[in-house]
Design an enzyme around this catalytic site. Structure first.
Site, PDB file in Angstrom:
ATOM      1  N   ASP A 261       3.241  -4.035   7.608  1.00 25.26           N
ATOM      2  CA  ASP A 261       2.140  -3.350   7.386  1.00 25.26           C
ATOM      3  C   ASP A 261       1.064  -4.327   7.697  1.00 25.26           C
ATOM      4  O   ASP A 261       0.902  -5.262   7.012  1.00 25.26           O
ATOM      5  CB  ASP A 261       1.896  -2.878   5.860  1.00 25.26           C
ATOM      6  CG  ASP A 261       0.742  -1.927   5.766  1.00 25.26           C
ATOM      7  OD1 ASP A 261       0.523  -1.523   4.587  1.00 25.26           O
ATOM      8  OD2 ASP A 261      -0.076  -2.143   6.689  1.00 25.26           O
TER       9      ASP A 261
ATOM     10  N   LYS B 140     -10.142  -0.040  11.063  1.00 25.53           N
ATOM     11  CA  LYS B 140     -10.132  -1.354  10.145  1.00 25.53           C
ATOM     12  C   LYS B 140     -10.427  -2.598  10.789  1.00 25.53           C
ATOM     13  O   LYS B 140     -10.665  -3.534  10.348  1.00 25.53           O
ATOM     14  CB  LYS B 140      -8.868  -1.687   9.312  1.00 25.53           C
ATOM     15  CG  LYS B 140      -8.634  -0.336   8.083  1.00 25.53           C
ATOM     16  CD  LYS B 140      -7.578  -0.985   7.012  1.00 25.53           C
ATOM     17  CE  LYS B 140      -6.893   0.128   6.355  1.00 25.53           C
ATOM     18  NZ  LYS B 140      -7.621   0.763   5.072  1.00 25.53           N
TER      19      LYS B 140
ATOM     20  N   CYS C  13      -4.778   2.602  -3.534  1.00 26.03           N
ATOM     21  CA  CYS C  13      -3.810   2.762  -3.015  1.00 26.03           C
ATOM     22  C   CYS C  13      -2.588   1.875  -3.159  1.00 26.03           C
ATOM     23  O   CYS C  13      -1.784   1.666  -2.069  1.00 26.03           O
ATOM     24  CB  CYS C  13      -3.775   3.495  -1.557  1.00 26.03           C
ATOM     25  SG  CYS C  13      -5.268   4.652  -0.978  1.00 26.03           S
TER      26      CYS C  13
ATOM     27  N   GLN D  22      -4.357  -4.737   7.229  1.00 20.91           N
ATOM     28  CA  GLN D  22      -5.125  -5.649   6.833  1.00 20.91           C
ATOM     29  C   GLN D  22      -5.208  -6.966   7.605  1.00 20.91           C
ATOM     30  O   GLN D  22      -6.421  -7.341   7.960  1.00 20.91           O
ATOM     31  CB  GLN D  22      -5.109  -6.060   5.268  1.00 20.91           C
ATOM     32  CG  GLN D  22      -5.298  -5.086   4.238  1.00 20.91           C
ATOM     33  CD  GLN D  22      -6.806  -4.380   4.415  1.00 20.91           C
ATOM     34  OE1 GLN D  22      -7.754  -5.286   4.551  1.00 20.91           O
ATOM     35  NE2 GLN D  22      -6.814  -3.009   4.088  1.00 20.91           N
TER      36      GLN D  22
ATOM     37  N   HIS E 140       0.920  -1.106  -0.054  1.00 20.69           N
ATOM     38  CA  HIS E 140       0.042   0.047  -0.003  1.00 20.69           C
ATOM     39  C   HIS E 140       0.725   1.203   0.130  1.00 20.69           C
ATOM     40  O   HIS E 140       2.004   1.152   0.610  1.00 20.69           O
ATOM     41  CB  HIS E 140      -0.739  -0.054   1.516  1.00 20.69           C
ATOM     42  CG  HIS E 140      -1.847   1.109   1.309  1.00 20.69           C
ATOM     43  ND1 HIS E 140      -1.332   2.382   1.686  1.00 20.69           N
ATOM     44  CD2 HIS E 140      -3.210   0.966   1.214  1.00 20.69           C
ATOM     45  CE1 HIS E 140      -2.835   3.013   1.775  1.00 20.69           C
ATOM     46  NE2 HIS E 140      -3.582   2.139   1.772  1.00 20.69           N
TER      47      HIS E 140
END
Lengths: 396, 130
Positions: free
Chosen positions: A190, A216, A354, A193, A113
């Site tokens: 990251d 999220k 993104c 998610q 991302h």
């Protein structure tokens, strides 16, 4: 799982929400916890000596410990509250950057991302560091074999997403980090998610830095977490300064507070932290394993149904993708697909999500994405399929 | 809620689909005075405008491109509107004129699709050297 939708006020009016990779809906308990703070004990944390300030501080500190347990971090000193995964990743890049020299190399996976790519670009420009792609293989997998072939003595850092926000690809993070560490490479993960879908264990993973966002995983916007290994955080200097992160202050120098305060200047998003705590409570009652299974079943159903539709292309499916499908409909631009689905109260995302470099590698400018979470049901998938057929009829 | 629903319903009314399927003024102009490319990297909408001037007047206007129905239909409609007008007329066209041509209201994201054409024609008319 069937009763879950009833807990979400925004889902009571017929909205079929399939854009969870972008943000998630909020259960009433999260909303209530934040309203409770603002109504009954709105005070700053760690500063006041009166009752409401102490109540706010206790609640705030309790959530930090909750997050520590959620990530299985060794210590809550390693839990830094941020305004979200993007802020956390920017901070992590700055902290890694403090050890980089001109000519050093940072590897960035093709799945990243923009939040785990652009900060590295900014750093690279400032510090004379070189960026290189860590490409997936022909099956779309990020492999140890590819990584080992890329590593040179100048490779110092790796930007790696645990789960892609475009096709839900889950990388073999533990193995990749182990290899990186054999070569003295720091890894910034990251987890924006993955934290919503998988049980995360930062010690087992041996992550150096890991970032996720509250919004999220059923929490409010404006709050997130950066995890950093204690040994690393202790050796890095603050990037942002202000109140709360100092011990003794003079004109030209100050001494820093202990971890994690050292990296948390200013008044935090206290209501956001409290909301995050309520969200984690809610998730823990369901259990991450149950969530992972539920979402994977919806994903498999979606793949099966959409594959059967003529004129629909699914992008990037492999043995390790889950939780979402990015797709194209022949002859219909993703924006038009999304607008037509909107007519049936279906919310999907259209664009590059993104993740332009990933789309460029697939040679498509944009895609439509449907992403699933705890309150979605098989009926939602049926509605999605019907909506796509509508679009095909209109554009036939 | 109801307003947004109605707005979505209007989006694919017949004139937009018609201009998308059978665009007017479509195709390159070999002897164009100005060729202007526009691109929205966010979604991949691309448009190229070709203009042949006669004095200050747009004698011939055409476009080529790929992208969503709104972006391509807007290009087709704007070319129809623009041909025979002069540069100043084109430069004074605004957002509402585009929306009037399309006959719909648009949210901020889809509005960008529609305005790509206006941007292209504005830039093309500004480029024209005397």
């Amino acid at each position: 799982m069937k009763q879950i939708k009833a807990d979400f006020p925004a889902l009571q009016d017929g909205l079929i929400y399939l854009d969870n990779a972008s943000t998630t809906q909020k259960p009433q308990v999260v909303i209530d916890a934040m309203v409770d703070y603002y109504t009954n004990y709105a005070a700053n944390v760690h500063r006041g000596i009166y009752a409401t300030s102490e109540r706010a501080s206790e609640r705030f500190d309790a959530v930090r410990e909750q997050v520590r347990a959620f990530l299985n971090a060794a210590s809550s000193a390693e839990i830094i509250f941020t305004s979200g995964a993007t802020a956390g990743l920017n901070l992590a890049v700055r902290l890694v950057g403090q050890t980089l020299q001109p000519g050093d190399v940072v590897l960035v996976s093709r799945y990243e991302h923009h939040a785990n790519l652009i900060p590295w670009q900014l750093l690279a420009r400032e510090r004379g560091v070189t960026l290189r792609w860590f490409e997936p293989d022909s099956a779309g997998e990020l492999t140890v074999d590819t990584l080992v072939a890329l590593i040179t003595p100048r490779t110092k850092a790796l930007a790696l997403t645990q789960m892609s926000n475009v096709n839900g690809y889950v990388a073999p993070i533990k193995d990749l980090i182990a290899l990186a560490h054999q070569h003295g490479i720091e890894v910034v993960v990251d987890a924006a998610q993955s934290a919503s879908h998988l049980a995360i264990d930062v010690q087992a993973m041996d992550a150096d830095f890991l970032a996720f966002s509250g919004h999220k995983l059923l929490g409010p916007t404006g709050i997130g977490v950066l995890y950093g290994k204690r040994g690393i955080l202790e050796t890095r200097e603050p990037v942002f300064g202000g109140g709360g992160m100092i011990e003794d202050v003079e004109l030209e120098q100050s001494t820093w507070a202990d971890l994690p305060a050292k990296f948390e200047p200013g008044t935090p998003h206290i209501a956001g932290v409290i909301g995050l705590g309520a969200a984690l409570d809610y998730l823990m009652q369901i259990g991450m394993d149950t969530i992972e299974r539920h979402v994977d079943e919806l994903y498999k159903l979606a793949v099966m149904q959409l594959s059967a539709l003529p004129g629909v292309q699914l992008y990037g499916i492999n043995d390790h993708t889950t939780a979402m499908v990015s797709f194209g409909v022949d002859g219909i631009h993703p924006h038009d697909v999304a607008s037509i689905l909107d007519r049936s109260q279906l919310a999907v995302r259209a664009g590059h999500h993104c993740a332009q470099p990933l789309h460029k590698s697939w040679d498509i400018p944009a895609s439509s994405r449907a992403s699933f979470y705890i309150y979605n049901t098989p009926d939602d998938i049926i509605a999605l399929v019907a909506g796509i057929k509508d679009a095909q009829r209109i554009f036939a | 809620m109801p307003n947004e629903f109605l707005r979505s319903m209007d989006l694919y009314q017949e004139n937009i689909l018609d201009h998308y399927r059978r665009p007017r003024h479509h195709g390159p102009l070999a002897d164009a005075d100005v060729t202007q490319e526009e691109h929205n990297p966010v979604c991949g909408d691309r448009l190229t405008f070709y203009i042949k001037f006669s004095g200050d007047s747009l004698a011939e206007v055409s476009f080529t491109g790929q992208g969503c129905a709104i972006s391509q239909a807007a290009a087709s409609m704007l070319c129809e509107e623009a041909v025979g007008r002069n540069r100043q007329d084109i430069l004074s066209l605004g957002t509402q004129d585009v929306l009037d041509l399309l006959g719909v209201t648009l949210g901020p994201t889809r509005l960008k699709c529609a305005l790509l054409s206006l941007q292209g024609l504005h830039n093309a008319c500004a480029v024209r050297a005397v």
